[in-house]
Design a protein around this motif. Structure first.
Motif, mmCIF file in Angstrom:
data_model
loop_
_atom_site.group_PDB
_atom_site.id
_atom_site.type_symbol
_atom_site.label_atom_id
_atom_site.label_comp_id
_atom_site.label_asym_id
_atom_site.label_seq_id
_atom_site.Cartn_x
_atom_site.Cartn_y
_atom_site.Cartn_z
ATOM 1 N N ARG A 175 0.784 -1.243 0.000
ATOM 2 C CA ARG A 175 0.000 0.000 0.000
ATOM 3 C C ARG A 175 0.818 1.296 0.000
ATOM 4 O O ARG A 175 0.549 2.178 -0.802
ATOM 5 C CB ARG A 175 -0.992 -0.003 1.178
ATOM 6 C CG ARG A 175 -1.905 1.214 1.197
ATOM 7 C CD ARG A 175 -2.800 1.223 -0.028
ATOM 8 N NE ARG A 175 -3.541 2.458 -0.163
ATOM 9 C CZ ARG A 175 -3.437 3.293 -1.188
ATOM 10 N NH1 ARG A 175 -2.591 3.021 -2.160
ATOM 11 N NH2 ARG A 175 -4.166 4.385 -1.269
ATOM 12 N N PRO A 176 1.826 1.441 0.901
ATOM 13 C CA PRO A 176 2.524 2.726 0.907
ATOM 14 C C PRO A 176 3.395 2.937 -0.339
ATOM 15 O O PRO A 176 3.865 4.037 -0.581
ATOM 16 C CB PRO A 176 3.421 2.666 2.155
ATOM 17 C CG PRO A 176 2.952 1.501 2.933
ATOM 18 C CD PRO A 176 2.311 0.560 1.970
ATOM 19 N N LEU A 177 3.614 1.857 -1.117
ATOM 20 C CA LEU A 177 4.572 1.946 -2.219
ATOM 21 C C LEU A 177 3.925 2.300 -3.548
ATOM 22 O O LEU A 177 4.487 3.032 -4.347
ATOM 23 C CB LEU A 177 5.328 0.617 -2.359
ATOM 24 C CG LEU A 177 6.070 0.178 -1.103
ATOM 25 C CD1 LEU A 177 6.536 -1.258 -1.244
ATOM 26 C CD2 LEU A 177 7.259 1.088 -0.857
ATOM 27 N N THR A 178 2.755 1.729 -3.833
ATOM 28 C CA THR A 178 2.138 1.977 -5.132
ATOM 29 C C THR A 178 0.622 1.979 -5.060
ATOM 30 O O THR A 178 0.021 1.055 -4.518
ATOM 31 C CB THR A 178 2.596 0.931 -6.186
ATOM 32 O OG1 THR A 178 1.614 0.846 -7.217
ATOM 33 C CG2 THR A 178 2.785 -0.437 -5.603
ATOM 34 N N GLY A 179 0.012 3.033 -5.612
ATOM 35 C CA GLY A 179 -1.440 3.143 -5.619
ATOM 36 C C GLY A 179 -2.067 2.156 -6.584
ATOM 37 O O GLY A 179 -2.958 1.401 -6.227
ATOM 38 N N PHE A 196 -7.006 0.177 1.555
ATOM 39 C CA PHE A 196 -6.735 0.907 0.316
ATOM 40 C C PHE A 196 -7.347 2.300 0.376
ATOM 41 O O PHE A 196 -6.716 3.281 -0.005
ATOM 42 C CB PHE A 196 -7.303 0.126 -0.874
ATOM 43 C CG PHE A 196 -7.122 0.827 -2.183
ATOM 44 C CD1 PHE A 196 -5.878 0.893 -2.776
ATOM 45 C CD2 PHE A 196 -8.191 1.435 -2.816
ATOM 46 C CE1 PHE A 196 -5.701 1.552 -3.970
ATOM 47 C CE2 PHE A 196 -8.022 2.100 -4.018
ATOM 48 C CZ PHE A 196 -6.777 2.157 -4.591
ATOM 49 N N GLY A 197 -8.592 2.394 0.885
ATOM 50 C CA GLY A 197 -9.260 3.684 0.936
ATOM 51 C C GLY A 197 -8.735 4.591 2.032
ATOM 52 O O GLY A 197 -8.864 5.806 1.949
ATOM 53 N N SER A 198 -8.136 4.012 3.068
ATOM 54 C CA SER A 198 -7.778 4.814 4.238
ATOM 55 C C SER A 198 -6.350 5.317 4.242
ATOM 56 O O SER A 198 -6.024 6.200 5.017
ATOM 57 C CB SER A 198 -7.961 4.011 5.527
ATOM 58 O OG SER A 198 -9.169 3.344 5.511
ATOM 59 N N THR A 199 -5.488 4.711 3.426
ATOM 60 C CA THR A 199 -4.096 5.151 3.467
ATOM 61 C C THR A 199 -3.683 5.634 2.089
ATOM 62 O O THR A 199 -4.375 5.401 1.112
ATOM 63 C CB THR A 199 -3.166 4.021 3.915
ATOM 64 O OG1 THR A 199 -3.369 2.922 3.038
ATOM 65 C CG2 THR A 199 -3.445 3.596 5.322
ATOM 66 N N GLU A 200 -2.565 6.305 2.049
ATOM 67 C CA GLU A 200 -2.089 6.852 0.785
ATOM 68 C C GLU A 200 -0.754 6.240 0.428
ATOM 69 O O GLU A 200 -0.099 5.635 1.266
ATOM 70 C CB GLU A 200 -1.947 8.383 0.913
ATOM 71 C CG GLU A 200 -3.144 9.142 0.390
ATOM 72 C CD GLU A 200 -3.315 8.982 -1.118
ATOM 73 O OE1 GLU A 200 -2.390 8.460 -1.779
ATOM 74 O OE2 GLU A 200 -4.371 9.375 -1.640
ATOM 75 N N ALA A 235 -3.433 3.232 10.457
ATOM 76 C CA ALA A 235 -4.608 3.058 9.594
ATOM 77 C C ALA A 235 -4.749 1.603 9.161
ATOM 78 O O ALA A 235 -5.858 1.075 9.081
ATOM 79 C CB ALA A 235 -4.504 3.962 8.368
ATOM 80 N N ILE A 236 -3.622 0.931 8.902
ATOM 81 C CA ILE A 236 -3.683 -0.464 8.455
ATOM 82 C C ILE A 236 -4.257 -1.361 9.548
ATOM 83 O O ILE A 236 -5.137 -2.185 9.290
ATOM 84 C CB ILE A 236 -2.273 -0.928 8.002
ATOM 85 C CG1 ILE A 236 -2.009 -0.391 6.595
ATOM 86 C CG2 ILE A 236 -2.147 -2.441 8.034
ATOM 87 C CD1 ILE A 236 -0.592 -0.498 6.122
ATOM 88 N N ASN A 249 -1.794 14.898 4.151
ATOM 89 C CA ASN A 249 -2.144 14.334 2.843
ATOM 90 C C ASN A 249 -2.094 12.820 2.831
ATOM 91 O O ASN A 249 -2.921 12.167 2.213
ATOM 92 C CB ASN A 249 -1.190 14.867 1.773
ATOM 93 C CG ASN A 249 -1.835 15.939 0.942
ATOM 94 O OD1 ASN A 249 -2.706 15.658 0.132
ATOM 95 N ND2 ASN A 249 -1.438 17.185 1.174
ATOM 96 N N THR A 250 -1.080 12.247 3.517
ATOM 97 C CA THR A 250 -0.980 10.786 3.497
ATOM 98 C C THR A 250 -2.078 10.156 4.338
ATOM 99 O O THR A 250 -2.423 9.016 4.128
ATOM 100 C CB THR A 250 0.385 10.282 4.024
ATOM 101 O OG1 THR A 250 0.510 10.671 5.386
ATOM 102 C CG2 THR A 250 1.518 10.831 3.224
#
Lengths: 181, 357
Positions: free
Chosen positions: A100-104, A132-136, A168-169, B287-288
């Motif tokens: 998740r943190p590496l690629t959308g 997926f929806g909660s983290t970027e 978040a995870i 943002n994150t």
């Protein structure tokens, strides 16, 4: 109490999409937007996004399913199961947490893969979807935002972002189990 | 990092598959080239003298004891003899081979070949042999060695048969999965386009109607305390508010350029141009971990209607993780390591001209 919350969550889930679908055009017309033209213009963009995501899907579907077919995924899940079950984390969701943190696009691929493996109503898919929806994609955002203004020393930006991601995870797992489990 | 993970998945898959296939070959798990004795009923008495054998319908009975002695499936599966599991597995194999298997004996280029009709579930390792060697009609081939006995006797003749040669199963499977999934991914991706277009069309209406502006009003008041280094009337605060509002509505395409504009505006205030200020770190952290009122379009496309169940969980998770991100950014900023590198610290020797006084 918990049962009531679950019932409300269920009702909310039933109406949220139809409400959005009528609220947006109503608000748009109220603001004198030519809603049909705006919609078509936005939908055109949608196809670009759709095409853009396909290479990511290929990369992730191939890699994860090779890993699964070789039996290595099963071996890894069995190996980590005691630790992960102790903290209430299903091993099947682990690829999501790592990617998740590496690629959308890639993590969208992981959700899509889980949908194909377990279906959309499975709690595994729901947990991964919530992650997926909660983290970027923290690394991507860091690179884009700081790269745009030539910041090289990022100080505590990465740790702060990753702490929020990790929280978040885990929250995704626990809250989904609480509300939908 | 991602490069290592992705390449690692593929490399580990192939190596792992090769290792297992190597073990199978080494243990001779499939007894390649060895003959199993079975009973055959329905073999014509003159079969040996026929020039053109033609297809013969018959039935094959495999004795469970012979099967277990031949393949030794219990020790392959790591089941200890005389345990409950061993008894259970033996029981299953016995039930399975209680009925004779119908088969057709034909002459093929590979010799006299039985084409055996098998039920859905087979005991190991015959299941793997079947999956690997089955013909186009889903029949299990086996090759007739010799036979002895009187074809007219009630039990039929005793014959020796060999199953097809089996090797590199996992490697083949991993390779075929690679091709299948590449195909599957494209079909799946094309299937998503309709919903993505629908949702992005709706979001475009929202964007054109200025929905972001409503959320800017909600976000604006809380920004002052979070960004103490920005003067109250500076345009950076407005840009940050728009960026966060766009993020709340999952308008990713609109949010990123806005975020970059906000960063540029913060850079004007920065006294040390290659180092992030506390405000920049805060903007990035927010943002994150931004609050999501609506989930991202790809999630809705991938999960379809089932995504509706996730609106509330995602909102709750992001609400908490936003608080965590803000706290983390604030607390980490107070740590000595990070505090002494703050470009906005008083008497910063690296401060450049052009920064705000």
């Amino acid at each position: 109490m918990m049962e009531d919350i679950r019932i409300y969550q269920d009702y909310f889930a039933a109406v949220v999409i139809p409400l959005i679908v009528i609220a947006i055009p109503i608000y748009g017309m109220f603001r004198r937007v030519s809603v049909y033209e705006s919609f078509v213009e936005g939908a055109k963009e949608g196809f670009k996004v759709g095409v853009m995501i396909i290479p990511y899907l290929v990369a992730i579907f191939v890699a994860i399913n090779m890993f699964r077919a070789s039996g290595a995924m099963g071996a890894m899940e069995d190996f980590l199961r005691p630790v992960l079950t102790a903290i209430g984390f299903p091993p099947e969701v682990l690829p999501m947490a790592i990617i998740r943190p590496l690629t959308g696009g890639g993590s969208a691929g992981v959700v899509a893969d889980l949908v194909q493996q377990y279906g959309t109503e499975s709690i595994i898919t729901q947990m991964a979807g919530t992650m997926f929806g909660s983290t970027e994609t923290t690394f991507y955002i860091l690179a884009v935002y700081f790269g745009a203004v030539n910041i090289k020393k990022t100080r505590h930006a990465l740790p702060a972002g990753l702490i929020a991601d990790i929280v978040a995870i885990f929250l995704s797992v626990y809250i989904v189990r609480l509300l939908l489990g | 990092m991602l490069n290592y993970i992705w390449a690692g998945l593929i490399i580990v898959s192939v190596v792992f598959a090769l290792y297992q296939d190597g073990t199978d070959l080494n243990d001779d798990r499939f007894r390649n080239g060895e003959a199993l004795n079975v009973q055959i009923e329905g073999l014509p008495p003159d079969y040996a003298e026929r020039d053109d054998p033609g297809p013969v319908e018959l039935s094959i009975t495999i004795s469970p004891t012979d099967y277990i002695a031949f393949f030794d499936p219990l020790s392959t599966a790591g089941i200890a003899p005389d345990s409950d599991l061993a008894a259970e597995a033996t029981e299953q194999i016995t039930t399975f081979f209680a009925e004779p298997l119908p088969a057709t004996l034909v002459q093929t280029s590979r010799g006299r070949e039985f084409q055996i009709t098998v039920p859905d579930s087979l005991p190991a390792p015959l299941d793997t042999i079947y999956e690997s060697t089955k013909n186009d009609n889903d029949l299990l081939p086996a090759y007739l060695g010799g036979w002895a006995g009187d074809p007219n006797s009630p039990g039929g003749v005793t014959a020796s048969i060999e199953f097809g040669h089996v090797g590199f199963i996992k490697t083949r499977e991993v390779t075929s999965v690679m091709f299948d999934q590449a195909d599957n991914a494209v079909m799946f991706g094309i299937g998503l386009m309709g919903v993505i277009a629908l949702w992005m069309g709706l979001m475009k209406i929202a964007e054109d109607a200025g929905l972001i502006a409503i959320f800017v009003k909600l976000v604006r008041p809380i920004l002052g305390p979070l960004f103490p280094q920005i003067p109250r009337d500076h345009p950076a605060l407005g840009l940050i508010a728009v960026n966060l509002a766009a993020n709340m509505l999952a308008l990713g395409n609109a949010a990123t350029p806005l975020g970059i504009k906000a960063m540029e505006s913060l850079q004007e205030l920065n006294k040390e141009k290659d180092t992030a200020t506390d405000s920049m770190v805060m903007l990035l952290a927010m943002n994150t971990a931004s609050v999501q009122l609506l989930p991202p379009v790809t999630l809705i496309a991938v999960m379809g209607l089932a995504a509706a169940d996730l609106f509330l969980p995602i909102f709750l998770v992001t609400l908490i993780s936003l608080c965590v991100a803000i706290t983390a950014a604030k607390l980490l900023g107070r740590m000595q390591t990070f505090k002494k590198t703050d470009p906005m610290r008083p008497n910063n020797p690296n401060a450049q001209k052009g920064g705000a006084a």
